[in-house]
Write an enzyme that holds these catalytic residues in place. Sequence first.
Site, PDB file in Angstrom:
ATOM      1  N   SER A  55       0.839  -1.196   0.000  1.00  0.00           N
ATOM      2  CA  SER A  55       0.000   0.000   0.000  1.00  0.00           C
ATOM      3  C   SER A  55       0.871   1.242   0.000  1.00  0.00           C
ATOM      4  CB  SER A  55      -0.848   0.007   1.275  1.00  0.00           C
ATOM      5  OG  SER A  55      -1.445   1.279   1.464  1.00  0.00           O
TER       6      SER A  55
ATOM      7  N   TYR B  93      -0.880  -0.388  10.205  1.00  0.00           N
ATOM      8  CA  TYR B  93      -1.009  -0.999   8.872  1.00  0.00           C
ATOM      9  C   TYR B  93       0.111  -0.500   7.957  1.00  0.00           C
ATOM     10  CZ  TYR B  93      -3.219  -1.588   4.207  1.00  0.00           C
ATOM     11  OH  TYR B  93      -3.501  -1.880   2.901  1.00  0.00           O
TER      12      TYR B  93
HETATM   13  P1  NAP Z   1     -10.772  -6.879   0.887  1.00  0.00           P
HETATM   14  O1  NAP Z   1     -11.712  -6.457  -0.201  1.00  0.00           O
HETATM   15  O2  NAP Z   1     -11.088  -6.519   2.307  1.00  0.00           O
HETATM   16  O3  NAP Z   1     -10.566  -8.456   0.762  1.00  0.00           O
HETATM   17  C1  NAP Z   1      -9.668  -9.090   1.624  1.00  0.00           C
HETATM   18  C2  NAP Z   1      -9.561 -10.558   1.261  1.00  0.00           C
HETATM   19  O4  NAP Z   1      -8.561 -11.128   2.108  1.00  0.00           O
HETATM   20  C3  NAP Z   1     -10.849 -11.328   1.512  1.00  0.00           C
HETATM   21  O5  NAP Z   1     -11.019 -12.297   0.476  1.00  0.00           O
HETATM   22  C4  NAP Z   1     -10.573 -12.036   2.855  1.00  0.00           C
HETATM   23  O6  NAP Z   1     -11.254 -13.271   3.000  1.00  0.00           O
HETATM   24  C5  NAP Z   1      -9.087 -12.277   2.745  1.00  0.00           C
HETATM   25  N1  NAP Z   1      -8.389 -12.470   4.029  1.00  0.00           N
HETATM   26  C6  NAP Z   1      -8.335 -11.628   5.098  1.00  0.00           C
HETATM   27  N2  NAP Z   1      -7.598 -12.183   6.086  1.00  0.00           N
HETATM   28  C7  NAP Z   1      -7.174 -13.380   5.619  1.00  0.00           C
HETATM   29  C8  NAP Z   1      -6.401 -14.426   6.173  1.00  0.00           C
HETATM   30  N3  NAP Z   1      -5.891 -14.345   7.419  1.00  0.00           N
HETATM   31  N4  NAP Z   1      -6.168 -15.533   5.428  1.00  0.00           N
HETATM   32  C9  NAP Z   1      -6.677 -15.635   4.170  1.00  0.00           C
HETATM   33  N5  NAP Z   1      -7.420 -14.681   3.586  1.00  0.00           N
HETATM   34  C10 NAP Z   1      -7.669 -13.570   4.322  1.00  0.00           C
HETATM   35  O7  NAP Z   1      -9.306  -6.294   0.635  1.00  0.00           O
HETATM   36  P2  NAP Z   1      -8.655  -5.563  -0.633  1.00  0.00           P
HETATM   37  O8  NAP Z   1      -8.935  -4.122  -0.514  1.00  0.00           O
HETATM   38  O9  NAP Z   1      -8.950  -6.294  -1.878  1.00  0.00           O
HETATM   39  O10 NAP Z   1      -7.116  -5.738  -0.247  1.00  0.00           O
HETATM   40  C11 NAP Z   1      -6.266  -6.681  -0.853  1.00  0.00           C
HETATM   41  C12 NAP Z   1      -4.834  -6.287  -0.548  1.00  0.00           C
HETATM   42  O11 NAP Z   1      -4.590  -4.982  -1.074  1.00  0.00           O
HETATM   43  C13 NAP Z   1      -4.515  -6.191   0.948  1.00  0.00           C
HETATM   44  O12 NAP Z   1      -3.220  -6.672   1.191  1.00  0.00           O
HETATM   45  C14 NAP Z   1      -4.593  -4.708   1.230  1.00  0.00           C
HETATM   46  O13 NAP Z   1      -3.818  -4.352   2.336  1.00  0.00           O
HETATM   47  C15 NAP Z   1      -4.045  -4.154  -0.067  1.00  0.00           C
HETATM   48  N6  NAP Z   1      -4.412  -2.759  -0.319  1.00  0.00           N
HETATM   49  C16 NAP Z   1      -5.709  -2.396  -0.538  1.00  0.00           C
HETATM   50  C17 NAP Z   1      -6.018  -1.063  -0.756  1.00  0.00           C
HETATM   51  C18 NAP Z   1      -7.418  -0.586  -1.026  1.00  0.00           C
HETATM   52  O14 NAP Z   1      -7.640   0.655  -1.094  1.00  0.00           O
HETATM   53  N7  NAP Z   1      -8.398  -1.467  -1.198  1.00  0.00           N
HETATM   54  C19 NAP Z   1      -5.005  -0.091  -0.735  1.00  0.00           C
HETATM   55  C20 NAP Z   1      -3.708  -0.490  -0.493  1.00  0.00           C
HETATM   56  C21 NAP Z   1      -3.415  -1.835  -0.308  1.00  0.00           C
HETATM   57  P3  NAP Z   1     -12.867 -13.362   3.265  1.00  0.00           P
HETATM   58  O15 NAP Z   1     -13.506 -12.916   1.977  1.00  0.00           O
HETATM   59  O16 NAP Z   1     -13.086 -14.789   3.582  1.00  0.00           O
HETATM   60  O17 NAP Z   1     -13.143 -12.425   4.403  1.00  0.00           O
END
Ligand code: NAP
Length: 251
Positions: free
Chosen positions: A146, A160
């Site tokens: 991120s 984070y």
């Molecule tokens: P999200 O929509 O909240 O989805 C998170 C996913 O991770 C879900 O499928 C969840 O499973 C799974 N998960 C959470 N904890 C887990 C664990 N312990 N073991 C296995 N699976 C797990 O998140 P996202 O926004 O797509 O984020 C994906 C990545 O991008 C993350 O690393 C996040 O930090 C990074 N990121 C996101 C943003 C943003 O703005 N969205 C910005 C910067 C970085 P369930 O569906 O079963 O709950």
Amino acid sequence: MAQLNGTLIITGAGRGIGAATAKLAALRGYAVAVNYVANDAAAKGVVDWIAAQGGRAIAVRGDVSQEADVTRMFDQAQAAFGPVSALVNNAGVPGRIGRVEQLDLAVLKRTFDVNVFAAFLCAREFVRRVSTKNGGAGGAMVNVSSMAAKTGSPNELVHYAAAKAALETFNYGLASEVATEGIRVNCVSCGLIETDIHAEAGDASRLQRYATRMPMQRAGKPEEVANAILWFLSPEASYVTGATLPVAGGR
Ligand code: NAP
């Protein structure tokens, strides 16, 4: 469906960026292990979508911060589709928005467990199986970080941000460690992306609030991150390792 491209594990692929990456990867010919931790219906939706396009995918429930779950995930992927050749360390949790002085130790530990230790555990298993030094055929890995690693995310998500900074150093160090062993390791640094993670952090409205502060003045789509991840995994990135690519609308 494109030419067959090997076995890809994506952690946290039931929703958000991971789900978009799983769908695009399947369209590009990867057999995909869709890992998730709790939401069975969401992961099933991704797998069903891929099957409807003629692709190959399985859902693998497991907490990637747990060693036994990580080993089982690799075993299941390999049993279904053959040796694993690619990994996306995407699973992440934000913890709760707040100042450091309000931070709960359990939230801090969980944030590092899922964003940092899980990536180590998955990468360790990947290198054990895929490194040419260990008799494997080589492969590629992408870590999902991120822009918070650079901003520090004061007053909101310092825990984070610090975890993602650790992930980026891990990315660089591991890439060098395995550079002569047929494994490339790269990282995408996401900006504001339209997923559930903001609501999970405790403030769904921050997506709209911050979007206009970005040079492009909008949030990104999960599919826009997926494109960058798939490029890193592809032979087009054959001389790229240890890199962190911002996918952040100009940040
Ligand atoms: P999200 O929509 O909240 O989805 C998170 C996913 O991770 C879900 O499928 C969840 O499973 C799974 N998960 C959470 N904890 C887990 C664990 N312990 N073991 C296995 N699976 C797990 O998140 P996202 O926004 O797509 O984020 C994906 C990545 O991008 C993350 O690393 C996040 O930090 C990074 N990121 C996101 C943003 C943003 O703005 N969205 C910005 C910067 C970085 P369930 O569906 O079963 O709950």
